[in-house]
Design an enzyme around this catalytic site. Structure first.
Site, short mmCIF file in Angstrom:
data_model
loop_
_atom_site.label_atom_id
_atom_site.label_comp_id
_atom_site.label_asym_id
_atom_site.label_seq_id
_atom_site.Cartn_x
_atom_site.Cartn_y
_atom_site.Cartn_z
N LYS A 1 -5.22 0.61 3.48
CA LYS A 1 -3.76 0.61 3.47
C LYS A 1 -3.29 1.47 4.64
O LYS A 1 -3.88 2.53 4.91
CB LYS A 1 -3.27 1.19 2.13
N SER B 1 3.53 -0.79 -3.77
CA SER B 1 3.62 -0.84 -2.34
C SER B 1 2.31 -1.26 -1.65
O SER B 1 2.32 -1.58 -0.47
CB SER B 1 4.01 0.54 -1.80
N SER C 1 1.81 1.62 -7.53
CA SER C 1 1.62 0.91 -6.27
C SER C 1 0.24 0.33 -6.04
O SER C 1 0.04 -0.44 -5.10
CB SER C 1 1.96 1.82 -5.08
#
Lengths: 477, 489
Positions: free
Chosen positions: B76, B151, B175
């Site tokens: 990420k 997210s 997330s």
């Protein structure tokens, strides 16, 4: 109307740790800009603070030295404001849960002792420096200082005069250096002072509105700034105005204070506990360890000097103001075989004068305590006179030799041999019968002429007591 | 190849069926082929990855390394990677290259994993749909008209489309778990303090936690094992040995008690989703687990408490992006104020600004007690509810999200409705517990996730339950239509 001044102080003492409070970067002073700022100090994304244990230990030590309550849990908070030399946009500081609680410190002013309350002391990080000169309308940022550990020491509004305020600052200045937690350098900004000043009519309970004066980096400026600010506030009130709560800056060049910002312009710092740091826990074993590590404190040392060495209160005060000087003094006494009073005179007199003249700190004195003690020993046993000793000290300043070696090399040993001196006196009297007559006729001051002449002949090495005795008896014959 | 488990991939590498370089090229080709639609990978690390893969091949050839040696993965874009841009999905950091690597990434690198690139994400991890990224929204491979969740939506979509066997994620309010659910993969957020936050760009420091996203609980366990552990650079990481997360995966769950919080099974929960989760619970029951209804009386306060605490922390955490030292700086600022206003105004997107403003508001003088302090008190109550619950049960189960993946744009203008999509996951962050999401079926061809919540530092048990469930079902093996084919090289 008679006015009373009320003063409280906030002192920022830079803790003498090797690395910063939340990073491993060095705290050494004077490096090239931005060479001592690591990713954490720069507030780079993703970096996290790790508390420097040494800073905590120093704070605890300070708290114990002023008899303060040490909080078993203290909490770091974020103080939010934007400024280019504040990399994270917040300062990590302690807010409602400081590490050191209420303590106290005794000061002496005009022969009276007064106890000043210390409200609290807390740990925080310093910001960087904005450099406005040299950048032609732009501002340079040096983040070397960012993250340097500070102990902010806040006093109660207990002081009533500039003299008391200065006495308090000096006391604290001495104390932090004794504890070895701060180098005390006001020039380098390791010991900074903000003063809160207000005035009120004598007899009034309620405090007047205060102004905070910043940027005071010498004892003299503190005294002058307070004097000016008090005068200014009284003027404002006398001319029908009101003192406003504000921050003022002391301008040493113009010797005045001027407004920086008023309370209305003050930031809302939006403090909240810093989620990146755990509460600081002080265990009882750490407390014990720090208590055991406390050195003899200035007040106790001063008292001991009076008792142990038979020094006056004044001499003891002067010798104990700096821990390094006190240590030097005691070492020198040892090497002098216990000539406490004489060593005190030499340390406070000739040595201090030489150190001042060369702008050298006593820890870096070219003449060690051992060598000074050796010199004093020779004064005490009358090998040399005090006057010759000054010459020897000067020679020692620029060499590694001991007093004995120098006395020997330079042939400075005092002439105490009565026979030799008598011979010289007889000759001198024979050559100057006029002066002898004058003396005998009652002009006793004429003895000075003979002393002077003989000292000249011996290059000052004649034992003055012996010389005097002999002259007196011979001239009177 | 793309659907092989980590253990199988590792075996293939050791058997010389394939080299790490080839495996990396294989997945890089899949990214090139499929990611045009998905937009899940925003930075490629191809060159460096292949040289690392070469190193891995040498290690394997010499008989060294472990299960992750030579295995490709994605990170990420919130994790700092030395020498490779770390944008956090923001224009603010579009030009940012960190001079250091996040501890979690570093540990995976030491374990031999090969980073292929960085995944898209909601800007500064603020969002539940991956629509707030400066690099454009991410699409859900199960239905390109829907969101992948957020997210960590880029990581979830990439793993779902089999663009990489593994991807890292972070979870502040769900997330990892919510996008895992929306994309039909397995994701785990460990106990707060288990994975170092050093080098992971902070959103809300007391809630953020890195974790693993994978095809299965077993793969996630292998990845999390490597990421976990105490880090002296993160004061909130916990100095406690890491359990062996693989050793107990095969243990029977017979006799374990699984709690179902009644507050999570109300009419607010989509009936179809409820049915899938209940079926999954039945499957675990059939494997010998005891099922017990429990109550978390204060859990309904978790969304409001979260939306005070998280913005408060973010408002301070994002102050460092001021245009002075790194990141976006506006063109020729007039003065300091202009520099701040325009750099931040231009660099941050709307959702980030919204949260900074909420945060500054709840911390401001006169409001602190009513909001921030109160929210912290609520947080303690929520944590206490979980502590009580875990006296009676071993694991808690619920739906991960109240719905399946919603349509792109559907909630974009309605922040409150967006915030409510994290209603089941947020309490876990407030309490600091480990939680995961496991695929448990489909509604309208869209994946449904079951959330499993464990007690503090009981990641091993959590993964054991998930793995045993995945022995009984094969929802986790389903691949979205179109992505089963091989990429044309």
């Amino acid at each position: 109307m008679k006015w009373e001044t009320v003063i409280g102080l906030e002192i920022h003492a830079q803790l003498a740790t090797k690395s910063k409070i939340f990073s491993g970067a060095s705290t050494a002073y004077g490096a090239e800009p931005n060479t001592q700022a690591c990713a954490i100090d720069l507030g780079m994304p993703g970096t996290l603070p790790v508390l420097n244990e040494q800073a905590v230990r120093f704070a605890v030590k300070f708290g114990l030295a002023i008899g303060a309550h040490i909080a078993p849990y203290s909490v770091f908070a974020r103080k939010n404001y934007f400024y280019p030399d504040l990399p994270k946009g917040y300062q990590t500081s302690q807010f409602d849960k400081p590490i050191v609680g209420l303590g106290q410190l005794d000061i002496e002013v005009g022969g009276e002792t007064k106890t000043i309350g210390v409200t609290r002391a807390h740990l925080e990080e310093d910001a960087g420096k904005s450099l406005h000169e040299d950048y032609h309308g732009m501002t340079g940022i040096d983040l070397n200082r960012a993250g340097t550990p500070l102990l902010e020491i806040v006093s109660e509004p207990d002081m009533r005069s500039a003299a008391e305020a200065v006495a308090y600052v000096k006391k604290l200045h001495t104390l932090v250096q004794y504890l070895g937690i701060c180098d005390g350098s006001m020039q380098e900004g390791s010991f900074r002072c903000d003063v809160n000043v207000s005035v009120r009519p004598v007899g009034q309970e309620e405090f007047g509105t205060r102004a905070e004066i910043k940027n005071l980096n010498s004892f003299r400026f503190i005294e002058k700034a307070i004097a000016h600010e008090v005068e200014r506030q009284i003027d404002v009130i006398d001319s029908g105005g009101k003192v406003v709560q504000e921050t003022r800056l002391y301008d040493a060049n113009k010797d005045e204070t001027r407004s920086m910002r008023s309370k209305e312009e003050a930031n809302d710092y939006r403090y909240f506990p810093c989620p990146d740091l755990l509460p600081v826990e002080i265990t009882s074993s750490l407390l014990d360890e720090m208590r055991d590590s406390l050195p003899e404190l200035p007040a106790a040392k001063k008292q001991r000097f009076q008792q142990q060495y038979g020094l006056s209160a004044y001499d003891s005060e002067v010798l104990t103001t700096q821990r390094a000087m006190a240590d030097y003094y005691e070492d020198a006494v040892n090497f002098s075989d216990g000539e406490a009073k004489l060593v005190a005179n030499w340390v406070m007199g000739e040595l201090s004068a030489a150190l001042n003249q060369h702008n050298v700190d006593i820890v870096n004195s070219p003449v060690s305590a051992e060598r000074l003690g050796g010199l004093v020993k020779r004064i005490a046993d009358q090998t040399i006179s005090g006057k010759i000793a000054k010459q020897v000290l000067e020679l020692m300043w620029s060499s590694e030799h001991s007093a004995d070696e120098l006395i020997e090399r330079e042939g400075l040993k005092q002439i105490s041999d009565t026979g030799a001196l008598e011979k010289m006196i007889d000759q001198l009297m024979a050559d100057n019968m006029d002066q002898v007559e004058q003396f005998r006729a009652g002009k006793t001051k004429m003895i000075g002429f003979f002393v002077g002449q003989l000292m000249k002949q011996t290059q000052g090495k004649a034992n003055p007591q012996e010389l005097n005795k002999l002259l007196q008896s011979k001239l009177k014959e | 190849m793309y659907n092989k488990s980590l253990k199988e991939l590792s075996a293939s590498l050791r058997n010389k069926e394939i080299s790490s370089v080839e495996l990396s090229q294989y997945f890089l080709a899949r990214i090139k082929h499929f990611d045009g639609d998905l937009n899940s990978v925003i930075t490629s690390n191809e060159e460096v990855a292949l040289s690392i893969a070469q190193q891995a091949d040498k290690v394997i050839a010499s008989g060294g390394g472990g299960l992750l040696t030579g295995i490709p993965l994605l990170h990420k874009d919130i994790f700092c990677t030395q020498g490779l841009r770390t944008s956090c999905g923001s224009k603010m950091l579009d030009n940012f290259v960190a001079p250091y690597t996040a501890t979690a990434v570093n540990q995976l690198e030491l374990a031999g994993a090969v980073m292929l690139g960085k995944t898209n994400m909601d800007e500064f991890a603020m969002g539940s749909s991956n629509e707030t990224s400066f690099y454009g929204s991410v699409k859900n491979p199960w239905d390109l008209d829907t969101v992948p969740g957020g997210s960590s939506g880029g990581s979830a979509a990439a793993v779902a489309a089999r663009l990489a066997p593994l991807a890292s994620g972070t979870d502040t309010g769900g997330s990892i778990r919510q996008p895992a659910a929306f994309c039909g993969i397995t994701g785990i957020k460990p106990t707060y303090g288990r994975v170092s936050r050093y080098g992971m760009i902070a959103f809300a420091s007391s809630l953020d936690q890195g974790g693993a996203m994978a095809k299965s609980a077993e793969d996630a366990a292998i990845m999390l094992q490597a990421m976990s552990g105490f880090d002296e650079k993160d004061s909130t990481s916990v100095d406690k040995p890491v359990d062996d997360l693989l050793a107990g995966l095969g243990d029977s769950i017979k006799g374990l008690t699984i709690g179902l919080p009644k507050e999570f099974f109300t009419k607010d929960l989509d009936a179809d989703i409820r049915e899938k989760v209940e079926a999954a619970v039945d499957a675990m029951k059939s494997a010998g687990a005891n099922i017990k209804e429990i109550s978390l009386p204060n859990i309904n306060l978790s969304v409001p408490a979260y939306y005070v605490v998280a913005p408060a922390e973010c408002s301070a955490n994002l102050s460092r992006f001021d245009g002075v030292r790194f990141g976006h700086r506006c063109e020729s600022p007039k003065d300091l104020e202009d520099l701040y206003k325009r750099s931040r105004g231009e660099g941050f997107g709307d959702e980030v600004k919204r949260r900074i403003m909420i945060g500054a508001y709840v911390l401001s003088a006169g409001y602190y007690d009513a909001y921030y302090k109160k929210a912290q008190q609520v947080r303690r109550l929520i944590k206490q509810d979980f502590v009580e619950a875990f006296k009676e049960v071993d694991v808690i189960a619920s739906a991960t999200a109240p719905s399946v993946a919603f349509a792109s744009g559907e909630k974009k203008g309605d922040p409150v409705s967006m915030y409510l999509s994290d209603i089941f996951t947020i309490g876990v962050n407030l309490a600091g517990l480990p939680g995961m999401s496991v695929p448990c079926g489909f509604v309208n061809n869209k994946p449904v996730g079951m959330q499993l919540i464990g007690n503090y530092f009981e990641e091993a048990r959590l993964l054991n339950v998930a793995h045993q469930y995945q022995q009984l079902t094969d929802w986790h093996l389903a691949v979205p239509a179109g992505y089963e084919q091989e990429a044309s090289a």
